[in-house]
Design an enzyme around this catalytic site. Structure first.
Site, short mmCIF file in Angstrom:
data_model
loop_
_atom_site.label_atom_id
_atom_site.label_comp_id
_atom_site.label_asym_id
_atom_site.label_seq_id
_atom_site.Cartn_x
_atom_site.Cartn_y
_atom_site.Cartn_z
N LYS A 6 1.35 -1.56 -0.03
CA LYS A 6 0.04 -0.14 -0.22
C LYS A 6 0.79 0.91 -0.01
CE LYS A 6 -3.53 -2.21 -0.13
NZ LYS A 6 -3.26 -3.62 -0.37
C1 LIG Z 1 -9.58 -3.50 -2.09
C2 LIG Z 1 -8.59 -4.06 -0.39
N1 LIG Z 1 -9.47 -4.59 0.83
C3 LIG Z 1 -9.04 -4.99 1.33
C4 LIG Z 1 -7.90 -5.41 1.59
C5 LIG Z 1 -7.52 -6.36 2.83
O1 LIG Z 1 -6.57 -5.43 3.52
P1 LIG Z 1 -5.15 -5.78 4.22
O2 LIG Z 1 -4.49 -7.05 3.59
O3 LIG Z 1 -4.65 -5.39 5.18
O4 LIG Z 1 -5.68 -7.02 5.73
C6 LIG Z 1 -6.96 -5.47 0.80
C7 LIG Z 1 -5.88 -5.67 0.33
O5 LIG Z 1 -5.23 -5.57 0.12
C8 LIG Z 1 -7.83 -4.59 -0.29
O6 LIG Z 1 -6.58 -4.18 -1.81
#
Ligand SMILES: Cc1ncc(COP(=O)(O)O)c(C=O)c1O
Length: 369
Positions: free
Chosen positions: A181
């Protein structure tokens, strides 16, 4: 090898993390609190921010705090990372998928409205690759229909909508700080609330359901999970946050350079630069079959040039788990086409202009330009 993404970790981050490791307190504590406050300031003040151990857990907590559960449906775009839909299943509700725009890859209020039914409880707009969803019509629709909006802004820290940061006004807005990110806490996430009144409940959901009264007595009256962000990650995030706008400005420069230099070719569909885009990813669509190849072959050919690439994402409704809910090929044409054709090209702040030129040259060659 030029990877498609790489975190930008400098001396400040390393010093900050070493400081926490040496401090004797490495899990959730003063750094997590400071990170929450710094994020709230970044989002313009006025919002309450709660840090989580992932974007996924922030989304799950947001659904629980909105009392989304069995019998409810949540409208989710068919084109997103699968976590957007998985969290809905996790709380016992059903995702109701909608198609996305083929270029922005975002849902629209028109598509959402057509999917609303008596079981609809919430809408989950996803700001794909950092491009802001057109939120005003979505919030207006939600207000008329009495629905909750839970923004999946996992890819959108630093994204702006109509000149305000995403997260400055929604309720709740969930971010991710996974290493790919725009800023990272290693794994981690956060939830921004314009309405502070649900913060206490979210704090309980985040940590075992525990609440303390003034005398320090502990009570547990509802379920809570284990979703807290450790201070090691928070210290990393605190060192990253002041750099975020600079990172995103560089991302935009690189994206614009791609857009200027990528060959114009009938088999190549490029993203658009729009105001407020934080350029989390640079995703194109390629008609591989028209080029006499497939995506695996195309990615291998790029790798031979030393260029890494990614797939973001297969359409969610076509995964076996979601087909079991009745979804099938042909349901969402744009999401399916993106799922088949998408390719993520390298984009991260540490890239040089020459890296973009190199990727554009290699793509031109592979497209037969
Ligand atoms: C659109 C979207 N939603 C949710 C997530 C979930 O985030 P995390 O990986 O921090 O749990 C991501 C992560 O890649 C994402 O790109």
């Amino acid at each position: 090898m030029l990877p498609f993404t790489r975190p930008s970790i400098g001396e400040e981050e390393q010093t900050a993390v070493r400081g926490v490791l040496a401090s004797g307190w490495i899990t959730t504590g003063p750094k997590a609190k400071a990170f929450e406050e710094a994020l709230a300031d970044y989002l313009g003040g006025g919002v309450r921010v709660l840090a989580f151990n992932s974007g996924t857990s922030a989304l799950e907590a947001a659904l629980l705090a909105a009392d989304v559960g069995p019998g409810d449906e949540v409208i989710v775009p068919a084109m997103s990372f699968v976590a957007s839909a998985n969290v809905v299943l996790r709380v016992g509700a059903r995702p109701r998928f909608v198609d996305v725009d083929p270029v922005s890859r975002n849902l629209s209020a028109v598509r959402v409205e057509a999917a609303i039914n008596p079981n609809t409880k919430a809408i989950m707009p996803v700001h794909f690759a950092g491009r802001p969803v057109d939120l005003n019509p979505v919030y207006a629709l939600a207000a008329v229909k009495g629905l909750v909006v839970i923004e999946d802004a996992a890819q959108a820290i630093g994204t702006r909508y109509r000149d305000r940061p995403v997260g400055a006004f929604g309720n709740p807005v969930c971010f991710s700080f996974h290493p790919n990110k725009n800023i990272t806490t290693v794994e981690g996430g956060a939830l921004a609330l314009a309405d502070h009144s649900i913060a206490k409940r979210l704090e309980r959901i985040r940590f075992h359901g525990i609440e303390k009264d003034e005398s320090g007595n502990v009570q547990v009256s509802e379920w809570g999970g284990k979703m807290n962000l450790p201070d090691v990650g928070a210290a990393l995030g605190l060192a990253q946050l002041p750099k975020l706008d600079g990172f995103n400005a560089r991302r935009r420069e690189l994206a614009v350079r791609y857009l200027e230099r990528l060959p114009s070719h009938p088999s190549l569909l490029v993203p658009e630069d729009v105001p407020g885009h934080s350029w989390h990813m640079f995703c194109v669509c390629i008609d591989y079959s028209a080029l006499g190849t497939d995506r695996t072959g195309f990615m291998a050919a790029l790798a031979e040039h030393g260029i890494g690439s990614g797939i973001h994402y297969p359409a969610i409704h076509l995964f076996a788990l979601y087909r079991r809910l009745g979804y099938a090929p042909g349901d969402f044409a744009a999401a399916e086409r993106i799922g088949e054709q998408t390719l993520t090209l390298p984009l991260f702040p540490g890239m040089a202009d020459a890296d973009v030129d190199f990727v554009c040259g290699a793509l031109g060659e592979l497209l037969g330009d």
